[in-house]
Motif scaffolding. Structure first.
Motif, PDB file in Angstrom:
ATOM      1  N   GLY A   1       0.554  -1.331   0.033  1.00 55.74           N
ATOM      2  CA  GLY A   1       0.198   0.065  -0.170  1.00 55.74           C
ATOM      3  C   GLY A   1       0.699   1.313  -0.015  1.00 55.74           C
ATOM      4  N   VAL A   2       2.048   1.059   0.352  1.00 51.32           N
ATOM      5  CA  VAL A   2       2.928   2.380   0.196  1.00 51.32           C
ATOM      6  C   VAL A   2       3.046   2.733  -1.328  1.00 51.32           C
ATOM      7  CG1 VAL A   2       5.311   3.248   0.759  1.00 51.32           C
ATOM      8  CG2 VAL A   2       4.263   1.709   2.089  1.00 51.32           C
ATOM      9  N   GLN A   3       2.756   4.306  -1.465  1.00 47.26           N
ATOM     10  CA  GLN A   3       2.886   4.637  -2.852  1.00 47.26           C
ATOM     11  C   GLN A   3       4.485   5.457  -2.830  1.00 47.26           C
ATOM     12  OE1 GLN A   3       1.045   4.695  -5.271  1.00 47.26           O
ATOM     13  NE2 GLN A   3      -0.931   5.596  -5.009  1.00 47.26           N
ATOM     14  N   THR A   4       4.962   4.660  -3.700  1.00 43.97           N
ATOM     15  CA  THR A   4       6.740   5.431  -3.799  1.00 43.97           C
ATOM     16  C   THR A   4       6.994   5.839  -4.981  1.00 43.97           C
ATOM     17  OG1 THR A   4       7.152   3.593  -2.394  1.00 43.97           O
ATOM     18  CG2 THR A   4       9.093   4.531  -3.372  1.00 43.97           C
ATOM     19  N   CYS A   5       7.506   7.068  -4.791  1.00 41.54           N
ATOM     20  CA  CYS A   5       8.245   7.510  -6.218  1.00 41.54           C
ATOM     21  C   CYS A   5       9.582   7.346  -6.330  1.00 41.54           C
ATOM     22  CB  CYS A   5       7.972   9.215  -6.285  1.00 41.54           C
ATOM     23  SG  CYS A   5       8.494   9.864  -7.849  1.00 41.54           S
ATOM     24  N   ALA A   6      10.378   6.689  -7.178  1.00 46.78           N
ATOM     25  CA  ALA A   6      11.441   6.082  -7.268  1.00 46.78           C
ATOM     26  C   ALA A   6      12.535   6.794  -8.252  1.00 46.78           C
ATOM     27  CB  ALA A   6      11.767   4.631  -7.331  1.00 46.78           C
ATOM     28  N   LEU A   7      13.653   7.544  -8.016  1.00 48.97           N
ATOM     29  CA  LEU A   7      14.443   8.276  -8.941  1.00 48.97           C
ATOM     30  C   LEU A   7      15.723   7.623  -9.159  1.00 48.97           C
ATOM     31  CD1 LEU A   7      12.294  10.516  -7.500  1.00 48.97           C
ATOM     32  CD2 LEU A   7      13.133  11.811  -9.497  1.00 48.97           C
ATOM     33  N   PRO A   8      16.065   6.604  -9.311  1.00 51.35           N
ATOM     34  CA  PRO A   8      17.694   6.207  -9.485  1.00 51.35           C
ATOM     35  C   PRO A   8      17.761   6.716 -10.842  1.00 51.35           C
ATOM     36  CG  PRO A   8      16.352   4.414  -8.527  1.00 51.35           C
ATOM     37  CD  PRO A   8      15.370   5.226  -8.713  1.00 51.35           C
ATOM     38  N   ILE A   9      18.904   7.092 -11.064  1.00 47.60           N
ATOM     39  CA  ILE A   9      19.711   7.802 -12.370  1.00 47.60           C
ATOM     40  C   ILE A   9      19.534   6.732 -13.594  1.00 47.60           C
ATOM     41  CG2 ILE A   9      21.788   8.019 -11.572  1.00 47.60           C
ATOM     42  CD1 ILE A   9      20.068  10.012 -14.150  1.00 47.60           C
ATOM     43  N   TYR A  10      20.549   5.626 -13.135  1.00 48.51           N
ATOM     44  CA  TYR A  10      20.716   4.762 -14.195  1.00 48.51           C
ATOM     45  C   TYR A  10      19.428   3.849 -14.287  1.00 48.51           C
ATOM     46  CZ  TYR A  10      25.257   6.597 -13.830  1.00 48.51           C
ATOM     47  OH  TYR A  10      26.405   7.400 -13.736  1.00 48.51           O
ATOM     48  N   MET A  11      18.778   3.536 -15.620  1.00 50.11           N
ATOM     49  CA  MET A  11      17.689   2.731 -15.558  1.00 50.11           C
ATOM     50  C   MET A  11      17.823   1.345 -15.069  1.00 50.11           C
ATOM     51  SD  MET A  11      15.792   4.796 -16.794  1.00 50.11           S
ATOM     52  CE  MET A  11      14.377   3.880 -17.490  1.00 50.11           C
TER      53      MET A  11
ATOM     54  N   ALA B   1       4.602  -2.538  -2.815  1.00 51.99           N
ATOM     55  CA  ALA B   1       4.307  -0.924  -2.753  1.00 51.99           C
ATOM     56  C   ALA B   1       3.907  -0.603  -4.289  1.00 51.99           C
ATOM     57  CB  ALA B   1       5.656  -0.517  -2.732  1.00 51.99           C
ATOM     58  N   THR B   2       3.281   0.309  -4.363  1.00 49.76           N
ATOM     59  CA  THR B   2       3.017   1.142  -5.731  1.00 49.76           C
ATOM     60  C   THR B   2       4.026   1.987  -6.181  1.00 49.76           C
ATOM     61  OG1 THR B   2       0.669   0.940  -5.203  1.00 49.76           O
ATOM     62  CG2 THR B   2       1.185   2.188  -7.149  1.00 49.76           C
ATOM     63  N   VAL B   3       4.649   1.709  -7.214  1.00 48.65           N
ATOM     64  CA  VAL B   3       5.871   2.557  -7.383  1.00 48.65           C
ATOM     65  C   VAL B   3       5.409   3.592  -8.867  1.00 48.65           C
ATOM     66  CG1 VAL B   3       8.170   2.423  -8.080  1.00 48.65           C
ATOM     67  CG2 VAL B   3       7.460   0.712  -6.681  1.00 48.65           C
ATOM     68  N   ILE B   4       5.941   4.669  -8.587  1.00 49.58           N
ATOM     69  CA  ILE B   4       5.882   5.768  -9.635  1.00 49.58           C
ATOM     70  C   ILE B   4       7.432   6.129  -9.946  1.00 49.58           C
ATOM     71  CG2 ILE B   4       5.055   8.021 -10.420  1.00 49.58           C
ATOM     72  CD1 ILE B   4       3.261   7.813  -7.775  1.00 49.58           C
ATOM     73  N   PRO B   5       7.919   5.526 -11.183  1.00 51.44           N
ATOM     74  CA  PRO B   5       9.180   5.766 -11.509  1.00 51.44           C
ATOM     75  C   PRO B   5       9.332   7.187 -12.164  1.00 51.44           C
ATOM     76  CG  PRO B   5       8.061   4.221 -13.015  1.00 51.44           C
ATOM     77  CD  PRO B   5       7.126   4.512 -11.847  1.00 51.44           C
ATOM     78  N   ALA B   6      10.486   7.763 -11.704  1.00 50.79           N
ATOM     79  CA  ALA B   6      10.737   9.150 -12.458  1.00 50.79           C
ATOM     80  C   ALA B   6      12.077   8.942 -12.769  1.00 50.79           C
ATOM     81  CB  ALA B   6      10.255  10.241 -11.543  1.00 50.79           C
TER      82      ALA B   6
ATOM     83  N   ASP C   1      14.186  11.846 -13.591  1.00 52.62           N
ATOM     84  CA  ASP C   1      15.092  12.965 -13.077  1.00 52.62           C
ATOM     85  C   ASP C   1      14.279  13.746 -12.047  1.00 52.62           C
ATOM     86  OD1 ASP C   1      13.422  15.117 -14.557  1.00 52.62           O
ATOM     87  OD2 ASP C   1      14.441  14.129 -16.308  1.00 52.62           O
ATOM     88  N   GLY C   2      14.822  14.834 -11.253  1.00 53.50           N
ATOM     89  CA  GLY C   2      14.139  15.600 -10.570  1.00 53.50           C
ATOM     90  C   GLY C   2      12.905  16.243 -11.205  1.00 53.50           C
ATOM     91  N   GLN C   3      13.104  16.656 -12.154  1.00 48.66           N
ATOM     92  CA  GLN C   3      11.860  17.316 -12.839  1.00 48.66           C
ATOM     93  C   GLN C   3      10.843  16.539 -13.035  1.00 48.66           C
ATOM     94  OE1 GLN C   3      11.434  21.216 -13.512  1.00 48.66           O
ATOM     95  NE2 GLN C   3       9.257  20.201 -13.401  1.00 48.66           N
ATOM     96  N   HIS C   4      11.016  15.260 -13.633  1.00 48.64           N
ATOM     97  CA  HIS C   4       9.935  14.344 -13.839  1.00 48.64           C
ATOM     98  C   HIS C   4       9.443  13.880 -12.342  1.00 48.64           C
ATOM     99  CE1 HIS C   4       9.065  10.254 -15.468  1.00 48.64           C
ATOM    100  NE2 HIS C   4       7.800  10.917 -15.482  1.00 48.64           N
ATOM    101  N   CYS C   5      10.110  13.939 -11.254  1.00 56.22           N
ATOM    102  CA  CYS C   5       9.561  13.569 -10.041  1.00 56.22           C
ATOM    103  C   CYS C   5       8.643  14.969  -9.478  1.00 56.22           C
ATOM    104  CB  CYS C   5      10.692  13.599  -9.012  1.00 56.22           C
ATOM    105  SG  CYS C   5      10.140  13.652  -7.263  1.00 56.22           S
ATOM    106  N   LEU C   6       9.013  15.940  -9.816  1.00 56.37           N
ATOM    107  CA  LEU C   6       8.319  17.164  -9.482  1.00 56.37           C
ATOM    108  C   LEU C   6       6.662  16.952 -10.262  1.00 56.37           C
ATOM    109  CD1 LEU C   6      10.545  20.071  -9.088  1.00 56.37           C
ATOM    110  CD2 LEU C   6       9.825  18.665  -7.242  1.00 56.37           C
ATOM    111  N   ASP C   7       6.905  16.844 -11.663  1.00 61.71           N
ATOM    112  CA  ASP C   7       5.692  16.575 -12.414  1.00 61.71           C
ATOM    113  C   ASP C   7       4.950  15.341 -11.976  1.00 61.71           C
ATOM    114  OD1 ASP C   7       6.960  18.478 -14.089  1.00 61.71           O
ATOM    115  OD2 ASP C   7       7.783  17.025 -15.338  1.00 61.71           O
ATOM    116  N   GLU C   8       5.456  14.298 -11.471  1.00 60.34           N
ATOM    117  CA  GLU C   8       4.627  13.047 -10.864  1.00 60.34           C
ATOM    118  C   GLU C   8       4.334  13.544  -9.590  1.00 60.34           C
ATOM    119  OE1 GLU C   8       3.677  10.408 -12.491  1.00 60.34           O
ATOM    120  OE2 GLU C   8       5.126  10.766 -14.128  1.00 60.34           O
ATOM    121  N   LEU C   9       4.642  13.972  -8.955  1.00 61.74           N
ATOM    122  CA  LEU C   9       4.197  14.381  -7.442  1.00 61.74           C
ATOM    123  C   LEU C   9       2.831  15.280  -7.541  1.00 61.74           C
ATOM    124  CD1 LEU C   9       7.231  15.078  -5.351  1.00 61.74           C
ATOM    125  CD2 LEU C   9       5.547  13.159  -5.102  1.00 61.74           C
TER     126      LEU C   9
END
Length: 132
Positions: A8-18, A33-38, A40-48
């Motif tokens: 149930g944890v919603q996670t945004c994960a941003l490791p740089i290398y695919m 967990a439910t994962v929202i991959p991003a 880069d930092g800008q992509h993370c902000l957009d996803e958030l």
């Protein structure tokens, strides 16, 4: 830890290398967990901005477009998410590096290579999920 403990944890994960992102996403998904991959930092902000709810962000420090510390400042200020747990994922594992990231507002620091148990424990502690 048992499989499924972070269910149930919603996670945004941003490791740089695919490959790292894929490993983190698979690890977290296997834990429920439910994962929202991003990417880069800008992509993370957009996803958030799009997400209805995120429990925790796992963020690489060195990313293209926008680095992790810059993204963290935007999360805390622009997005007004001062309480969202953000974890630094980085190869910088010295104590002075960890202290710097925590001083900048990261909630925790996890060094590479990734350790499944440490990641799970960190998520449980920062999201106040019960250990099983």
């Amino acid at each position: 830890y048992e499989i499924g403990i972070v269910t149930g944890v919603q996670t945004c994960a941003l490791p740089i290398y695919m490959i790292n992102q894929e490993v983190i996403c698979e690890l977290l998904a296997a834990e429920g967990a439910t994962v929202i991959p991003a990417n880069d930092g800008q992509h993370c902000l957009d996803e958030l901005r799009r997400a209805q709810h995120v429990d925790i962000v796992l963020m690489d420090i060195n990313m293209p477009v926008m680095d992790g510390l810059t993204a963290l400042k935007h999360i805390r200020n622009e997005l007004a998410m001062p309480d969202l747990p953000v974890v630094a994922l980085t190869a910088n594992i010295f104590e002075h590096d960890k202290a710097h990231y925590l001083q900048q507002g990261m909630n925790e620091h996890l060094g590479k290579p990734y350790d499944r148990d440490k990641i799970v424990e960190c998520i449980l502690n920062l999201t106040e999920q019960p250990k099983q």
